[in-house]
Design a protein around this motif. Structure first.
Motif, PDB file in Angstrom:
ATOM      1  N   LEU A 148     -26.681   3.161   6.502  1.00 58.47           N
ATOM      2  CA  LEU A 148     -27.004   1.684   6.723  1.00 58.47           C
ATOM      3  C   LEU A 148     -25.744   0.955   6.234  1.00 58.47           C
ATOM      4  O   LEU A 148     -23.962   1.873   5.899  1.00 58.47           O
ATOM      5  N   TYR A 149     -25.244   0.348   7.268  1.00 54.47           N
ATOM      6  CA  TYR A 149     -23.742  -0.366   7.277  1.00 54.47           C
ATOM      7  C   TYR A 149     -24.439  -2.271   7.051  1.00 54.47           C
ATOM      8  O   TYR A 149     -25.024  -2.772   7.878  1.00 54.47           O
ATOM      9  N   GLY A 150     -23.447  -2.847   6.678  1.00 56.34           N
ATOM     10  CA  GLY A 150     -23.856  -4.049   5.937  1.00 56.34           C
ATOM     11  C   GLY A 150     -22.823  -4.677   5.152  1.00 56.34           C
ATOM     12  O   GLY A 150     -22.515  -4.292   4.112  1.00 56.34           O
ATOM     13  N   PRO A 151     -22.099  -6.204   5.601  1.00 53.32           N
ATOM     14  CA  PRO A 151     -21.720  -6.893   4.462  1.00 53.32           C
ATOM     15  C   PRO A 151     -22.656  -8.400   4.094  1.00 53.32           C
ATOM     16  O   PRO A 151     -23.490  -7.537   3.729  1.00 53.32           O
ATOM     17  N   THR A 152     -22.537  -7.897   2.476  1.00 55.17           N
ATOM     18  CA  THR A 152     -23.285  -9.431   1.299  1.00 55.17           C
ATOM     19  C   THR A 152     -23.434 -10.701   2.182  1.00 55.17           C
ATOM     20  O   THR A 152     -24.302 -11.376   2.842  1.00 55.17           O
ATOM     21  N   GLU A 153     -22.271 -10.866   2.403  1.00 51.54           N
ATOM     22  CA  GLU A 153     -22.388 -12.277   3.869  1.00 51.54           C
ATOM     23  C   GLU A 153     -23.812 -12.069   5.060  1.00 51.54           C
ATOM     24  O   GLU A 153     -23.682 -12.939   5.370  1.00 51.54           O
ATOM     25  N   ALA A 154     -24.426 -11.522   4.951  1.00 51.01           N
ATOM     26  CA  ALA A 154     -25.403 -10.785   6.147  1.00 51.01           C
ATOM     27  C   ALA A 154     -26.489 -10.499   5.822  1.00 51.01           C
ATOM     28  O   ALA A 154     -27.319  -9.427   5.949  1.00 51.01           O
ATOM     29  N   THR A 155     -26.605 -10.597   4.173  1.00 50.47           N
ATOM     30  CA  THR A 155     -27.430  -9.763   3.225  1.00 50.47           C
ATOM     31  C   THR A 155     -27.914  -8.588   3.777  1.00 50.47           C
ATOM     32  O   THR A 155     -29.255  -7.670   3.804  1.00 50.47           O
ATOM     33  N   VAL A 156     -27.082  -7.438   2.757  1.00 50.43           N
ATOM     34  CA  VAL A 156     -26.875  -6.249   3.085  1.00 50.43           C
ATOM     35  C   VAL A 156     -26.475  -5.479   3.416  1.00 50.43           C
ATOM     36  O   VAL A 156     -25.381  -4.512   3.334  1.00 50.43           O
ATOM     37  N   ASP A 157     -27.338  -4.941   4.123  1.00 45.10           N
ATOM     38  CA  ASP A 157     -27.622  -4.121   5.571  1.00 45.10           C
ATOM     39  C   ASP A 157     -27.857  -4.590   7.218  1.00 45.10           C
ATOM     40  O   ASP A 157     -29.034  -5.568   7.262  1.00 45.10           O
ATOM     41  N   VAL A 168     -21.572 -15.256  -2.773  1.00 40.12           N
ATOM     42  CA  VAL A 168     -21.947 -15.911  -1.534  1.00 40.12           C
ATOM     43  C   VAL A 168     -23.542 -16.484  -1.690  1.00 40.12           C
ATOM     44  O   VAL A 168     -24.896 -15.953  -2.312  1.00 40.12           O
ATOM     45  N   GLN A 169     -23.852 -17.460  -0.212  1.00 40.48           N
ATOM     46  CA  GLN A 169     -25.095 -18.569  -0.379  1.00 40.48           C
ATOM     47  C   GLN A 169     -25.647 -18.051   0.256  1.00 40.48           C
ATOM     48  O   GLN A 169     -26.117 -18.368   1.292  1.00 40.48           O
ATOM     49  N   VAL A 170     -26.842 -17.359  -0.328  1.00 39.98           N
ATOM     50  CA  VAL A 170     -27.369 -16.068   0.635  1.00 39.98           C
ATOM     51  C   VAL A 170     -29.213 -16.426   0.585  1.00 39.98           C
ATOM     52  O   VAL A 170     -30.274 -16.564  -0.791  1.00 39.98           O
ATOM     53  N   GLY A 226     -27.722 -13.646  13.350  1.00 36.40           N
ATOM     54  CA  GLY A 226     -29.054 -14.069  13.654  1.00 36.40           C
ATOM     55  C   GLY A 226     -29.056 -14.428  11.816  1.00 36.40           C
ATOM     56  O   GLY A 226     -28.604 -15.276  10.882  1.00 36.40           O
ATOM     57  N   VAL A 227     -30.949 -14.559  11.452  1.00 39.55           N
ATOM     58  CA  VAL A 227     -30.857 -14.986  10.605  1.00 39.55           C
ATOM     59  C   VAL A 227     -30.297 -13.859   9.379  1.00 39.55           C
ATOM     60  O   VAL A 227     -30.710 -15.162   7.803  1.00 39.55           O
ATOM     61  N   GLY A 228     -29.742 -13.111   8.930  1.00 42.08           N
ATOM     62  CA  GLY A 228     -29.683 -12.931   7.897  1.00 42.08           C
ATOM     63  C   GLY A 228     -28.588 -13.341   7.348  1.00 42.08           C
ATOM     64  O   GLY A 228     -27.675 -13.275   6.186  1.00 42.08           O
ATOM     65  N   LEU A 229     -27.342 -14.416   8.266  1.00 40.15           N
ATOM     66  CA  LEU A 229     -26.256 -14.933   7.431  1.00 40.15           C
ATOM     67  C   LEU A 229     -26.462 -15.853   6.966  1.00 40.15           C
ATOM     68  O   LEU A 229     -27.087 -16.547   7.403  1.00 40.15           O
ATOM     69  N   ALA A 230     -25.429 -16.030   5.869  1.00 40.05           N
ATOM     70  CA  ALA A 230     -25.758 -16.330   4.458  1.00 40.05           C
ATOM     71  C   ALA A 230     -25.142 -17.724   4.725  1.00 40.05           C
ATOM     72  O   ALA A 230     -24.328 -18.271   5.617  1.00 40.05           O
ATOM     73  N   ARG A 231     -25.008 -18.854   3.980  1.00 40.18           N
ATOM     74  CA  ARG A 231     -24.788 -20.189   4.212  1.00 40.18           C
ATOM     75  C   ARG A 231     -23.112 -20.172   3.995  1.00 40.18           C
ATOM     76  O   ARG A 231     -22.593 -20.638   4.992  1.00 40.18           O
ATOM     77  N   GLY A 232     -22.499 -19.151   3.217  1.00 36.99           N
ATOM     78  CA  GLY A 232     -21.255 -19.176   3.105  1.00 36.99           C
ATOM     79  C   GLY A 232     -21.285 -18.596   1.506  1.00 36.99           C
ATOM     80  O   GLY A 232     -21.716 -18.645   0.924  1.00 36.99           O
ATOM     81  N   TYR A 233     -19.983 -19.080   0.990  1.00 31.16           N
ATOM     82  CA  TYR A 233     -19.353 -18.733   0.226  1.00 31.16           C
ATOM     83  C   TYR A 233     -19.392 -20.316  -0.877  1.00 31.16           C
ATOM     84  O   TYR A 233     -18.819 -21.332  -0.305  1.00 31.16           O
TER      85      TYR A 233
END
Length: 246
Positions: free
Chosen positions: A134-143, A1-3, A194-201
């Protein structure tokens, strides 16, 4: 994942704003660097001039060793996956000296659904400490959401704990099968913007296009489809309901 770096900085800045560390705080760094939680464990302390404590290898799997590390380093802040939190609390209840965890003031739980029973057990043993779900996926930067847990006891019969509200510069959307917002109380798929979204895979354009979509219908340039079911509660928090494919 490209964060991106800005996403990680936003995540750390939110945490310091919402649950501030001071110079006297100590974080226990017990998560493998292959997991996203390690990002805030490794870097958050530096925003406040706090300290980082490294337990002995393997201590993260041993409640007795964890308790010894809390005592030895005067740890104030740490993270648990809820299943490991249960093991730690069970050890503390049966064999441990609760005073050895006296410096702990905030514990963050993520990676699995935190249950009311776990939260009530925590409050019973560590009443001076704060537990944050806390809740969140890696694709949105942890939490992407947070919820301090309060007011629980062993008699609480609620089925779930809410995953809370969005962190700074993150927006959450619960959408139906047509991509339209669900009203309060109606389940749908949870999406993140929002700003937490990764570029993608990395090198996986098809998967990136599948999970990172346009969000014009809800006024967003991009959305991340979490694959999780959720609903808005009347108080403005989110209720996690499991995976959409289960």
């Amino acid at each position: 994942v490209q964060v991106e770096h800005r996403s990680a900085v936003n995540r750390l800045a939110w945490m310091q704003n919402a649950y501030p560390l001071a110079a006297g705080d100590v974080i226990l760094q017990k998560t493998s660097v292959s997991f996203d939680v390690s990002v805030w464990e490794l870097f958050w302390w530096s925003l406040a001039g706090a300290a980082l404590a490294l337990p002995a290898p393997g201590a993260e799997k041993d409640p007795a060793e964890l308790l010894a590390a809390l005592d030895r380093h005067s740890v104030t802040t740490l993270h648990f996956v809820p299943s490991m939190l249960s093991m730690f609390l069970g050890h503390l209840d049966r064999f441990g000296d609760v005073t050895r965890a006296r410096t702990v003031r905030q514990v963050f739980a993520s990676g699995e659904a935190l249950t009311p029973a776990q939260a009530a057990h925590f409050a019973e043993l560590l009443p001076e400490a704060r537990l944050i779900n806390l809740y969140g996926p890696t694709e949105a930067t942890v939490d992407v959401t947070h919820q301090p847990v309060t007011g629980l006891d062993r008699a609480d019969r609620r089925a779930r704990l809410p995953i809370g509200r969005p962190i700074d510069n993150i927006r959450m959307h619960v959408l139906d099968d047509r991509g339209h917002p669900c009203p309060v109380g109606m389940p749908g798929e949870l999406h993140v913007a929002g700003v937490g979204l990764a570029r993608g895979y990395l090198d996986r354009p098809e998967l990136t296009a599948e999970r990172f979509t346009g969000g014009a219908a809800v006024g967003e340039e991009r959305l991340y489809r979490t694959g999780d079911r959720a609903r808005w509660l009347p108080d403005g928090t989110l209720d996690y309901l499991g995976r959409v494919d289960l």
